[in-house]
Design a protein around this motif. Structure first.
Motif, PDB file in Angstrom:
ATOM      1  N   TRP A 102       0.833  -1.211   0.000  1.00 49.89           N
ATOM      2  CA  TRP A 102       0.000   0.000   0.000  1.00 49.89           C
ATOM      3  C   TRP A 102       0.870   1.265   0.000  1.00 49.89           C
ATOM      4  O   TRP A 102       0.398   2.358  -0.311  1.00 49.89           O
ATOM      5  N   GLY A 103       2.156   1.096   0.334  1.00 53.37           N
ATOM      6  CA  GLY A 103       3.077   2.226   0.375  1.00 53.37           C
ATOM      7  C   GLY A 103       3.281   2.797   1.759  1.00 53.37           C
ATOM      8  O   GLY A 103       3.739   3.930   1.916  1.00 53.37           O
ATOM      9  N   GLU A 104       2.973   2.006   2.787  1.00 49.32           N
ATOM     10  CA  GLU A 104       3.057   2.489   4.163  1.00 49.32           C
ATOM     11  C   GLU A 104       3.863   1.513   5.013  1.00 49.32           C
ATOM     12  O   GLU A 104       3.611   0.315   4.991  1.00 49.32           O
ATOM     13  N   ARG A 126      10.786  -0.779   2.265  1.00 47.48           N
ATOM     14  CA  ARG A 126       9.919  -0.580   1.109  1.00 47.48           C
ATOM     15  C   ARG A 126       9.795  -1.898   0.353  1.00 47.48           C
ATOM     16  O   ARG A 126      10.739  -2.683   0.296  1.00 47.48           O
TER      17      ARG A 126
END
Length: 818
Positions: A369-371, A406
């Motif tokens: 999700w990028g978190e 990441r």
């Protein structure tokens, strides 16, 4: 009319007004069946309505009831999507899905295109996927889709915190249930401390028989797991007239689960179920609940990276949820295997899954999700930091996250697979049928009973069950084997690199590669640093290397339930990049010597260990310094000369001289500076005990320091006879000892130090016994010598005792013969 009906208009108005709501409705009120249908019938939204259910059987059952209520076949206006199965069409407007399916939908389409409303049913169960789904939906609503409607529904939920999380959403409550349910408790506890007690299964079976004898209708019995279900089933057989005993648990094939949900044509239904039957499911003919009061939960330990199944007392909320199963279709009764007094000690609610489970999948989903900080999302309960960080470490090991947490391309591939990242790792790295079977097997119960821990036996049974049964005596669950084979089809990928079962498992569990502890069959050290044991009679107990796939979760010595052998060559092939060459040169406190080894390690495992015969001298010296610090400075060769030198330095330094410190703390702290260069050849306590310290101590002083020391604090002075007299600096006033006659002729008192402190002179008789101590030799000659002379002449007549010692010649001898 269902109890939910009166509040449906209020719910619809709240949803139209705010787009979000929290619905509280007791078990059996009809929320699962009526709420999505009512919203659809009243054209609440143009797009699809998605409703989440915690389990596959509940999702299918809810969809079928919704479709039946609309007079349609499943797959038209109402459909469902669960792991491995889907029945939807272009006409579908209400879609019932399991909670993990929603996460996949969000990750593939963050705007949830075509979906206008998401309903979280049975949210009180607080599953990990439900918490994640709600957090992501709230972010989508805030950032991308302010029109996305969200509704949380529950029977036993503390609604206020959820409403607050959703921006003070409206709370709508439906009261009452369809039919009354009478509750019956035990008169006294079935267990008493210190007394012989029946097994849990026996006590529960007896209560079921009591309930059957006192009431008509079907019985739903709650037990913690499949093992207890089998044992109670055995105890009940033949004891209840016309009984159809039907197990119900998550690992059963769907076909058998669906049979439980169908009405019986004849006989009495007795369902023995796990907590799967607590919510969403309406089981026809059930009038009686028998609650064993136990629930099985997974407890994850971040330190060991293992989950442990624990059996606990149910909470009040769970007990109420179970009780409500009896009032769905008629008035009922609930029997509880505990007293009313015991109920007061029960917890109110079960812990959220996010607080106690493995967070690896959650962390991977958030990274996708990028978190990488869960605090940035609206979780009702934030995940524990330790468990979250442990999951990040594992995902880095698997190559799913980079150094900054990441997601990597490999991590995206893992997230796309419908399984735990561990199992996804072996599917992606190797592929093939065996990897698919292993993944499906590890997601299900063990299909063998009373079998050794070797997981290869299970693979044999899956590949050819008939041959397996001919060759082995173990009990086989054929229906479970069929279900595992079906599940495996979801994981089947083209074969990339052939691998043994052990090698495949090592890809999924790189932290659970086990090395047999030397001389202890069945005891293994795992690469993650924890311990594991295999029963002594198990064939795997004598293996050198194993991979443990299923452990009981003990944080020190976990019992191994499923494992496989792996060879050293396979480790080199599959984990060669993680096998590290290590050179160790260290002091052994136990052996009191330096140990120098060359090793090859994989995590905590030492795969190869040999003597390091060519360890560099400076490396050995550094280890020896640590050894001396461990033993203390007294282990060194403190001969008289070394002690005198230290005493001289410390005496002079105490008088303000700027000279190197030689007190014990300073010498200990700076061993690596002053002593290390002189430790060549020293490897043990005996070596350092024989080491001459003088060169090292003098080197510490340096040339200027030594010159200052010899000048201001000489080690000795010369008597008039030429005898060297060692100066004792261990006291405040340095001293010498000398026979009185050797000092004849000395008229100036010797001094030391920057302040010319007089030496304390101990004057001795010819027999070296103390005669007088003086710090003023000229004064002694003038004042005290006469009395001493009289005494000495009488005792030692052969020795010279001149009247004027200041002018007499010093001597070491007796008087010459006449």
């Amino acid at each position: 009319m269902l109890p939910i009906e009166p509040i449906l208009p209020e719910l619809l108005a709240a949803m139209k007004r705010n787009g979000m709501g929290v619905l509280q409705a007791p078990p059996g009120a009809g929320k699962t069946t009526r709420v999505p249908a009512y919203l659809y019938e009243n054209q609440f939204c143009k797009g699809r309505i998605i409703m989440l259910e915690p389990r596959r059987v509940a999702a299918r059952a809810a969809a079928e009831r919704l479709a039946e209520g609309m007079g349609e076949a499943i797959g038209q206006s109402v459909g469902y999507r669960i792991k491995g199965e889907s029945k939807v069409s272009g006409k579908t407007r209400i879609e019932v899905v399991t909670e993990g399916i929603l996460t996949r939908m969000i990750q593939s389409d963050p705007e949830l295109s075509g979906i206008d409303c998401v309903i979280f049913d049975e949210f009180h169960e607080r599953s990990l996927n439900a918490d994640l789904g709600l957090a992501l939906c709230l972010e989508i609503r805030e950032a991308l889709r302010p029109d996305l409607a969200l509704l949380v529904m529950s029977a036993t939920l503390d609604a206020e915190p959820v409403a607050a999380l959703m921006g003070d959403a409206a709370i709508i409550t439906a009261k009452g249930r369809s039919f009354p349910v009478e509750t019956k408790w035990l008169d006294r506890p079935w267990t008493k401390p210190g007394q012989r007690r029946p097994r849990f299964e026996q006590a529960l079976a007896d209560l079921v028989i009591t309930a059957a004898n006192e009431n008509e209708g079907g019985i739903l019995v709650f037990l913690p797991g499949a093992g207890e279900i089998r044992r109670v089933e055995t105890l009940l057989k033949g004891r209840i007239k016309n009984a159809n005993i039907m197990p119900l648990y998550g690992a059963m094939p769907f076909s058998k689960q669906r049979q439980v949900l169908q009405p019986l044509e004849a006989g009495r239904k007795i369902v023995l179920a796990t907590s799967i039957a607590e919510t969403s499911l309406t089981i026809p003919d059930i009038r009686i609940i028998v609650d064993g009061g136990k629930s099985r939960r997974a407890r994850f330990d971040a330190g060991s990276a293992m989950s442990q199944l624990v059996t606990e007392r149910v909470t009040k909320a769970e007990a109420e949820q179970r009780r409500g199963r009896a009032g769905r279709v008629a008035a009922g009764v609930c029997y509880r295997l505990w007293t009313k007094g015991e109920e007061g000690g029960m917890r109110g609610f079960a812990p959220a899954e996010i607080e106690s489970t493995d967070l690896t999948a959650l962390v991977l989903e958030l990274a996708l999700w990028g978190e990488n900080d869960p605090a940035n999302l609206a979780f009702l309960t934030q995940p524990p930091k330790t468990a979250f960080m442990a999951a990040q470490v594992l995902l880095k090991t698997l190559g799913a996250l980079d150094a900054d947490n990441r997601i990597t391309p490999h991590g995206k591939a893992l997230a796309a697979l419908p399984t735990h990242p561990r199992l996804g790792q072996m599917i992606l790295k190797s592929g093939g049928k065996t990897a698919a079977l292993l993944a499906a097997l590890l997601e299900n119960r063990d299909p063998l009973r009373n079998a050794p821990s070797d997981i290869s036996l299970r693979i044999e049974a899956l590949q050819d069950s008939k041959k397996f049964q001919r060759d082995h005596p173990y009990l086989v669950d054929k229906s479970l084997l069929a279900m595992i084979r079906a599940d495996a089809k979801r994981f089947l990928q083209p074969l990339k690199t052939p691998a043994s079962t052990g090698a495949l498992l090592s890809l999924a569990f790189p932290d659970r590669i086990g090395l047999n502890r030397e001389g202890t069959a069945g005891q293994f050290l795992l690469s993650g640093g924890k311990g594991a044991i295999i029963a002594a009679g198990d064939p795997l107990a004598t293996s050198r290397l194993i991979v443990a796939a299923d452990l009981d979760g003990d944080t020190r010595e976990a019992k191994t339930r499923l494992a496989a052998r792996i060879t050293t060559s396979e480790l080199l092939e599959w984990h060669g990049e993680n096998i590290v060459g290590v050179e160790i040169c260290e002091w052994s406190k136990r052996d009191r010597k330096i140990i120098a080894r060359q090793q090859k390690t994989l995590g905590a495992l030492v795969l190869e260990d040999r003597n390091w015969n060519k360890a560099p001298p400076d490396t050995i010296a550094s280890a020896m310094v640590l050894g001396i610090q461990d033993m203390g400075l007294e282990c060194l060769n403190w001969n008289k000369a070394a002690r005198l030198l230290v005493a001289r330095v410390e005496w002079l330094r105490a008088r303000g001289a700027e000279i190197s410190r030689m007190d014990q703390p300073a010498l200990t702290e700076t061993l690596h500076i002053w002593l290390a260069p002189f430790l060549l050849g020293c490897r043990n306590r005996v070596d350092v005990k024989n080491l001459d310290l003088m060169p090292a101590l003098e080197n510490l002083l340096g040339w200027e320091g030594k010159q200052m020391l010899d000048k201001l604090a000489p080690s000795s002075i010369k008597a008039p006879t030429g005898t060297r007299l060692m100066v004792d600096y261990s006291t405040e006033q340095p001293s010498i000892s000398v026979r009185l006659q050797e000092m004849f002729g000395m008229i100036k008192h010797p001094t030391v130090g920057p302040d010319r402190l007089p030496l304390l002179i101990e004057l001795l008789s010819p027999a070296r016994r103390p005669v007088q101590t003086t710090a003023d030799l000229p004064g002694f000659w003038q004042n005290s010598y006469g009395d001493v002379r009289k005494d000495m002449r009488g005792r030692y007549p052969k020795h010279p005792w001149p009247e004027d010692p200041e002018k007499a010649l010093p001597t070491r001898r007796v008087k010459p013969k006449p």
